[in-house]
Design a protein around this motif. Structure first.
Motif, PDB file in Angstrom:
ATOM      1  N   ALA A 195       0.811  -1.224   0.000  1.00  0.00           N
ATOM      2  CA  ALA A 195       0.000   0.000   0.000  1.00  0.00           C
ATOM      3  C   ALA A 195       0.842   1.271   0.000  1.00  0.00           C
ATOM      4  O   ALA A 195       0.535   2.212  -0.730  1.00  0.00           O
ATOM      5  CB  ALA A 195      -0.950  -0.003   1.198  1.00  0.00           C
ATOM      6  N   GLY A 196       1.889   1.309   0.808  1.00  0.00           N
ATOM      7  CA  GLY A 196       2.714   2.519   0.890  1.00  0.00           C
ATOM      8  C   GLY A 196       3.349   2.900  -0.440  1.00  0.00           C
ATOM      9  O   GLY A 196       3.134   4.010  -0.948  1.00  0.00           O
ATOM     10  N   PRO A 197       4.154   1.993  -1.042  1.00  0.00           N
ATOM     11  CA  PRO A 197       4.728   2.299  -2.357  1.00  0.00           C
ATOM     12  C   PRO A 197       3.684   2.579  -3.423  1.00  0.00           C
ATOM     13  O   PRO A 197       3.888   3.410  -4.301  1.00  0.00           O
ATOM     14  CB  PRO A 197       5.527   1.033  -2.695  1.00  0.00           C
ATOM     15  N   LYS A 198       2.536   1.894  -3.341  1.00  0.00           N
ATOM     16  CA  LYS A 198       1.467   2.126  -4.324  1.00  0.00           C
ATOM     17  C   LYS A 198       0.932   3.552  -4.222  1.00  0.00           C
ATOM     18  O   LYS A 198       0.738   4.225  -5.234  1.00  0.00           O
ATOM     19  CB  LYS A 198       0.335   1.132  -4.097  1.00  0.00           C
TER      20      LYS A 198
ATOM     21  N   LEU B 168      -7.591   4.566  -8.531  1.00  0.00           N
ATOM     22  CA  LEU B 168      -6.978   3.238  -8.449  1.00  0.00           C
ATOM     23  C   LEU B 168      -6.551   2.887  -7.025  1.00  0.00           C
ATOM     24  O   LEU B 168      -6.434   1.712  -6.691  1.00  0.00           O
ATOM     25  CB  LEU B 168      -5.763   3.153  -9.388  1.00  0.00           C
ATOM     26  N   VAL B 169      -6.318   3.900  -6.186  1.00  0.00           N
ATOM     27  CA  VAL B 169      -5.898   3.624  -4.805  1.00  0.00           C
ATOM     28  C   VAL B 169      -6.976   2.851  -4.058  1.00  0.00           C
ATOM     29  O   VAL B 169      -6.739   1.725  -3.598  1.00  0.00           O
ATOM     30  CB  VAL B 169      -5.496   4.915  -4.063  1.00  0.00           C
ATOM     31  N   PRO B 170      -8.207   3.393  -3.916  1.00  0.00           N
ATOM     32  CA  PRO B 170      -9.214   2.617  -3.186  1.00  0.00           C
ATOM     33  C   PRO B 170      -9.693   1.372  -3.926  1.00  0.00           C
ATOM     34  O   PRO B 170     -10.165   0.429  -3.301  1.00  0.00           O
ATOM     35  CB  PRO B 170     -10.365   3.614  -2.981  1.00  0.00           C
ATOM     36  N   LEU B 171      -9.563   1.369  -5.265  1.00  0.00           N
ATOM     37  CA  LEU B 171     -10.011   0.202  -6.027  1.00  0.00           C
ATOM     38  C   LEU B 171      -9.095  -1.002  -5.834  1.00  0.00           C
ATOM     39  O   LEU B 171      -9.538  -2.144  -5.918  1.00  0.00           O
ATOM     40  CB  LEU B 171     -10.080   0.541  -7.526  1.00  0.00           C
ATOM     41  N   THR B 172      -7.810  -0.755  -5.595  1.00  0.00           N
ATOM     42  CA  THR B 172      -6.838  -1.853  -5.515  1.00  0.00           C
ATOM     43  C   THR B 172      -6.244  -2.044  -4.117  1.00  0.00           C
ATOM     44  O   THR B 172      -5.376  -2.887  -3.945  1.00  0.00           O
ATOM     45  CB  THR B 172      -5.677  -1.618  -6.507  1.00  0.00           C
ATOM     46  N   THR B 173      -6.717  -1.265  -3.151  1.00  0.00           N
ATOM     47  CA  THR B 173      -6.149  -1.326  -1.803  1.00  0.00           C
ATOM     48  C   THR B 173      -7.258  -1.472  -0.772  1.00  0.00           C
ATOM     49  O   THR B 173      -8.133  -0.610  -0.691  1.00  0.00           O
ATOM     50  CB  THR B 173      -5.361  -0.032  -1.486  1.00  0.00           C
ATOM     51  N   PRO B 174      -7.228  -2.539   0.043  1.00  0.00           N
ATOM     52  CA  PRO B 174      -8.209  -2.638   1.124  1.00  0.00           C
ATOM     53  C   PRO B 174      -8.080  -1.451   2.075  1.00  0.00           C
ATOM     54  O   PRO B 174      -6.984  -0.910   2.267  1.00  0.00           O
ATOM     55  CB  PRO B 174      -7.834  -3.947   1.826  1.00  0.00           C
ATOM     56  N   VAL B 175      -9.197  -1.043   2.670  1.00  0.00           N
ATOM     57  CA  VAL B 175      -9.208   0.130   3.533  1.00  0.00           C
ATOM     58  C   VAL B 175      -8.208  -0.011   4.679  1.00  0.00           C
ATOM     59  O   VAL B 175      -7.486   0.934   5.008  1.00  0.00           O
ATOM     60  CB  VAL B 175     -10.634   0.391   4.076  1.00  0.00           C
TER      61      VAL B 175
ATOM     62  N   ALA C  45      -0.831   2.197   5.867  1.00  0.00           N
ATOM     63  CA  ALA C  45       0.220   2.862   5.089  1.00  0.00           C
ATOM     64  C   ALA C  45       0.226   4.364   5.349  1.00  0.00           C
ATOM     65  O   ALA C  45       1.295   4.966   5.524  1.00  0.00           O
ATOM     66  CB  ALA C  45       0.014   2.579   3.598  1.00  0.00           C
ATOM     67  N   LEU C  46      -0.951   4.975   5.377  1.00  0.00           N
ATOM     68  CA  LEU C  46      -1.023   6.415   5.623  1.00  0.00           C
ATOM     69  C   LEU C  46      -0.557   6.755   7.035  1.00  0.00           C
ATOM     70  O   LEU C  46       0.151   7.740   7.248  1.00  0.00           O
ATOM     71  CB  LEU C  46      -2.449   6.919   5.408  1.00  0.00           C
TER      72      LEU C  46
ATOM     73  N   PRO D  63      -1.068  10.824  13.887  1.00  0.00           N
ATOM     74  CA  PRO D  63      -1.038  10.152  12.581  1.00  0.00           C
ATOM     75  C   PRO D  63      -2.269   9.289  12.309  1.00  0.00           C
ATOM     76  O   PRO D  63      -2.732   9.215  11.177  1.00  0.00           O
ATOM     77  CB  PRO D  63       0.226   9.282  12.650  1.00  0.00           C
ATOM     78  N   ALA D  64      -2.810   8.646  13.344  1.00  0.00           N
ATOM     79  CA  ALA D  64      -3.978   7.779  13.152  1.00  0.00           C
ATOM     80  C   ALA D  64      -5.196   8.592  12.706  1.00  0.00           C
ATOM     81  O   ALA D  64      -5.914   8.193  11.789  1.00  0.00           O
ATOM     82  CB  ALA D  64      -4.284   7.022  14.437  1.00  0.00           C
ATOM     83  N   ARG D  65      -5.407   9.744  13.329  1.00  0.00           N
ATOM     84  CA  ARG D  65      -6.555  10.585  12.958  1.00  0.00           C
ATOM     85  C   ARG D  65      -6.383  11.153  11.543  1.00  0.00           C
ATOM     86  O   ARG D  65      -7.337  11.216  10.770  1.00  0.00           O
ATOM     87  CB  ARG D  65      -6.715  11.728  13.947  1.00  0.00           C
ATOM     88  N   LEU D  66      -5.171  11.593  11.222  1.00  0.00           N
ATOM     89  CA  LEU D  66      -4.923  12.159   9.901  1.00  0.00           C
ATOM     90  C   LEU D  66      -5.086  11.090   8.820  1.00  0.00           C
ATOM     91  O   LEU D  66      -5.657  11.350   7.756  1.00  0.00           O
ATOM     92  CB  LEU D  66      -3.518  12.773   9.851  1.00  0.00           C
ATOM     93  N   ALA D  67      -4.598   9.879   9.096  1.00  0.00           N
ATOM     94  CA  ALA D  67      -4.748   8.773   8.142  1.00  0.00           C
ATOM     95  C   ALA D  67      -6.222   8.450   7.927  1.00  0.00           C
ATOM     96  O   ALA D  67      -6.666   8.224   6.795  1.00  0.00           O
ATOM     97  CB  ALA D  67      -3.995   7.542   8.644  1.00  0.00           C
TER      98      ALA D  67
END
Length: 198
Positions: A17-20, A105-112, A118-119, A133-137
Protein backbone atom coordinates in the motif's frame (compact mmCIF):
# COMPACT_ATOMS: atom_id res chain seq x y z
CA UNK A 1 -16.79 2.55 6.20
CA UNK A 2 -17.75 1.70 2.64
CA UNK A 3 -14.97 -0.10 0.80
CA UNK A 4 -14.49 0.52 -2.91
CA UNK A 5 -11.93 -2.27 -3.09
CA UNK A 6 -12.21 -4.63 -6.07
CA UNK A 7 -10.32 -7.90 -5.45
CA UNK A 8 -7.79 -8.80 -8.13
CA UNK A 9 -4.46 -10.42 -8.78
CA UNK A 10 -2.72 -7.80 -10.93
CA UNK A 11 0.60 -6.17 -10.09
CA UNK A 12 -1.11 -3.08 -8.67
CA UNK A 13 -3.19 -5.21 -6.30
CA UNK A 14 -0.05 -7.03 -5.14
CA UNK A 15 2.00 -3.86 -4.63
CA UNK A 16 2.31 -2.87 -0.95
CA UNK A 17 0.00 0.00 0.00
CA UNK A 18 2.71 2.52 0.89
CA UNK A 19 4.73 2.30 -2.36
CA UNK A 20 1.47 2.13 -4.32
CA UNK A 21 0.23 5.40 -2.79
CA UNK A 22 3.53 7.12 -3.60
CA UNK A 23 3.65 5.68 -7.15
CA UNK A 24 0.06 6.64 -8.03
CA UNK A 25 0.45 10.10 -6.44
CA UNK A 26 3.53 10.70 -8.60
CA UNK A 27 1.75 9.50 -11.76
CA UNK A 28 -1.26 11.74 -11.01
CA UNK A 29 1.05 14.71 -10.33
CA UNK A 30 2.95 14.16 -13.60
CA UNK A 31 -0.31 13.92 -15.57
CA UNK A 32 -1.69 17.06 -13.90
CA UNK A 33 1.55 18.93 -14.71
CA UNK A 34 1.45 18.26 -18.46
CA UNK A 35 1.33 21.44 -20.60
CA UNK A 36 -1.97 22.77 -21.93
CA UNK A 37 -1.42 21.61 -25.52
CA UNK A 38 -3.26 19.31 -27.92
CA UNK A 39 -0.73 16.53 -27.30
CA UNK A 40 -1.41 16.47 -23.57
CA UNK A 41 -4.97 15.17 -23.89
CA UNK A 42 -4.17 11.82 -25.56
CA UNK A 43 -1.03 11.45 -23.44
CA UNK A 44 -2.88 11.94 -20.13
CA UNK A 45 -5.93 9.85 -21.03
CA UNK A 46 -3.78 7.16 -22.67
CA UNK A 47 -1.59 6.85 -19.58
CA UNK A 48 -4.63 6.45 -17.30
CA UNK A 49 -6.17 3.85 -19.65
CA UNK A 50 -2.87 1.96 -19.84
CA UNK A 51 -2.66 1.82 -16.05
CA UNK A 52 -6.17 0.38 -15.74
CA UNK A 53 -5.57 -2.25 -18.43
CA UNK A 54 -1.98 -3.18 -17.46
CA UNK A 55 -2.80 -3.40 -13.75
CA UNK A 56 -5.63 -5.86 -14.35
CA UNK A 57 -8.35 -3.52 -13.05
CA UNK A 58 -9.81 -3.62 -16.54
CA UNK A 59 -11.62 -1.58 -19.15
CA UNK A 60 -15.06 -2.12 -17.59
CA UNK A 61 -13.96 -0.47 -14.33
CA UNK A 62 -12.27 2.31 -16.32
CA UNK A 63 -15.56 3.03 -18.09
CA UNK A 64 -17.45 2.97 -14.76
CA UNK A 65 -15.01 5.44 -13.18
CA UNK A 66 -15.08 7.71 -16.25
CA UNK A 67 -18.89 7.70 -16.27
CA UNK A 68 -18.88 8.66 -12.59
CA UNK A 69 -16.74 11.69 -13.51
CA UNK A 70 -19.05 12.95 -16.25
CA UNK A 71 -20.27 15.88 -14.16
CA UNK A 72 -16.71 16.97 -13.43
CA UNK A 73 -15.87 16.62 -17.13
CA UNK A 74 -18.77 18.87 -18.17
CA UNK A 75 -18.14 21.54 -15.53
CA UNK A 76 -14.36 21.60 -16.11
CA UNK A 77 -14.66 21.68 -19.90
CA UNK A 78 -17.34 24.39 -19.85
CA UNK A 79 -15.37 26.64 -17.52
CA UNK A 80 -12.17 26.20 -19.49
CA UNK A 81 -13.92 26.83 -22.82
CA UNK A 82 -15.42 30.00 -21.45
CA UNK A 83 -12.13 31.49 -20.30
CA UNK A 84 -9.23 29.76 -22.11
CA UNK A 85 -10.31 28.45 -25.50
CA UNK A 86 -10.66 25.01 -27.08
CA UNK A 87 -7.07 23.73 -26.86
CA UNK A 88 -6.64 24.57 -23.20
CA UNK A 89 -10.13 23.28 -22.37
CA UNK A 90 -9.48 19.89 -23.97
CA UNK A 91 -5.98 19.55 -22.50
CA UNK A 92 -6.87 20.72 -18.99
CA UNK A 93 -10.04 18.62 -18.79
CA UNK A 94 -8.13 15.54 -19.97
CA UNK A 95 -5.38 16.14 -17.39
CA UNK A 96 -7.88 16.56 -14.53
CA UNK A 97 -9.85 13.47 -15.55
CA UNK A 98 -6.71 11.37 -15.98
CA UNK A 99 -5.37 12.43 -12.57
CA UNK A 100 -8.71 11.58 -10.92
CA UNK A 101 -8.85 8.21 -12.67
CA UNK A 102 -5.34 7.40 -11.43
CA UNK A 103 -6.27 8.51 -7.91
CA UNK A 104 -9.32 6.21 -8.03
CA UNK A 105 -6.98 3.24 -8.45
CA UNK A 106 -5.90 3.62 -4.81
CA UNK A 107 -9.21 2.62 -3.19
CA UNK A 108 -10.01 0.20 -6.03
CA UNK A 109 -6.84 -1.85 -5.51
CA UNK A 110 -6.15 -1.33 -1.80
CA UNK A 111 -8.21 -2.64 1.12
CA UNK A 112 -9.21 0.13 3.53
CA UNK A 113 -7.23 -1.40 6.41
CA UNK A 114 -4.03 -1.55 4.33
CA UNK A 115 -4.56 2.06 3.17
CA UNK A 116 -5.05 3.24 6.75
CA UNK A 117 -1.89 1.44 7.93
CA UNK A 118 0.22 2.86 5.09
CA UNK A 119 -1.02 6.42 5.62
CA UNK A 120 -0.51 6.17 9.37
CA UNK A 121 3.10 5.04 8.85
CA UNK A 122 3.63 7.84 6.34
CA UNK A 123 2.26 10.49 8.72
CA UNK A 124 4.25 9.20 11.72
CA UNK A 125 6.93 11.96 11.46
CA UNK A 126 4.16 14.56 12.01
CA UNK A 127 3.72 13.26 15.57
CA UNK A 128 6.70 15.44 16.56
CA UNK A 129 4.69 18.56 15.76
CA UNK A 130 1.59 17.40 17.65
CA UNK A 131 -0.36 15.75 14.82
CA UNK A 132 -2.02 12.40 15.54
CA UNK A 133 -1.04 10.15 12.58
CA UNK A 134 -3.98 7.78 13.15
CA UNK A 135 -6.55 10.59 12.96
CA UNK A 136 -4.92 12.16 9.90
CA UNK A 137 -4.75 8.77 8.14
CA UNK A 138 -8.42 8.19 8.89
CA UNK A 139 -9.31 11.64 7.52
CA UNK A 140 -7.45 10.98 4.27
CA UNK A 141 -9.00 7.53 3.89
CA UNK A 142 -12.50 8.90 4.46
CA UNK A 143 -11.87 11.63 1.88
CA UNK A 144 -10.62 9.10 -0.69
CA UNK A 145 -13.63 6.83 -0.22
CA UNK A 146 -16.29 9.54 0.09
CA UNK A 147 -15.83 11.16 -3.32
CA UNK A 148 -16.90 8.04 -5.27
CA UNK A 149 -19.75 7.49 -2.78
CA UNK A 150 -21.10 10.98 -3.52
CA UNK A 151 -20.83 10.28 -7.26
CA UNK A 152 -22.86 7.09 -6.73
CA UNK A 153 -25.48 8.99 -4.73
CA UNK A 154 -25.83 11.55 -7.54
CA UNK A 155 -26.36 8.68 -10.00
CA UNK A 156 -29.03 7.19 -7.73
CA UNK A 157 -30.88 10.53 -7.60
CA UNK A 158 -30.80 10.85 -11.41
CA UNK A 159 -32.00 7.24 -11.84
CA UNK A 160 -34.85 7.84 -9.37
CA UNK A 161 -35.91 10.94 -11.31
CA UNK A 162 -35.92 8.99 -14.58
CA UNK A 163 -37.91 6.14 -12.96
CA UNK A 164 -40.58 8.68 -12.00
CA UNK A 165 -40.75 9.93 -15.58
CA UNK A 166 -38.96 13.20 -14.79
CA UNK A 167 -36.15 14.71 -16.77
CA UNK A 168 -33.09 14.81 -14.45
CA UNK A 169 -32.14 18.34 -13.52
CA UNK A 170 -29.86 20.05 -11.05
CA UNK A 171 -32.71 22.04 -9.50
CA UNK A 172 -34.85 18.95 -8.86
CA UNK A 173 -31.94 16.73 -7.84
CA UNK A 174 -30.10 19.05 -5.44
CA UNK A 175 -32.36 18.52 -2.42
CA UNK A 176 -32.59 14.68 -2.63
CA UNK A 177 -28.84 14.53 -3.19
CA UNK A 178 -28.21 16.75 -0.16
CA UNK A 179 -30.48 14.56 1.99
CA UNK A 180 -28.68 11.37 0.88
CA UNK A 181 -25.25 12.97 1.39
CA UNK A 182 -26.18 14.14 4.91
CA UNK A 183 -27.59 10.71 5.73
CA UNK A 184 -24.32 9.14 4.58
CA UNK A 185 -22.38 11.62 6.73
CA UNK A 186 -24.59 10.77 9.75
CA UNK A 187 -24.09 7.03 9.21
CA UNK A 188 -20.35 7.54 8.89
CA UNK A 189 -20.28 9.68 12.05
CA UNK A 190 -22.28 7.02 13.95
CA UNK A 191 -19.93 4.30 12.77
CA UNK A 192 -16.87 6.29 13.89
CA UNK A 193 -18.47 7.14 17.24
CA UNK A 194 -19.32 3.46 17.80
CA UNK A 195 -15.63 2.70 17.39
CA UNK A 196 -14.69 5.35 19.95
CA UNK A 197 -13.37 7.87 17.41
CA UNK A 198 -14.23 11.46 18.24
Amino acid sequence: MLSLYRPGGGWLHRMPAGPKLVFLALVAAVLAALPSTWGSAPTAVGAACLLYIASGVGAAELLRQTWALRGIIVVTAAGQLLFLGLESAVANTARVVAALLVAALVPLTTPVAAMLDALERGFEPLRRVGVDPARLALLWTIALTTIPVLARLATEVRDAQRARGLRPSLARGAMPFLVLALRHADDLGDALAARGIR
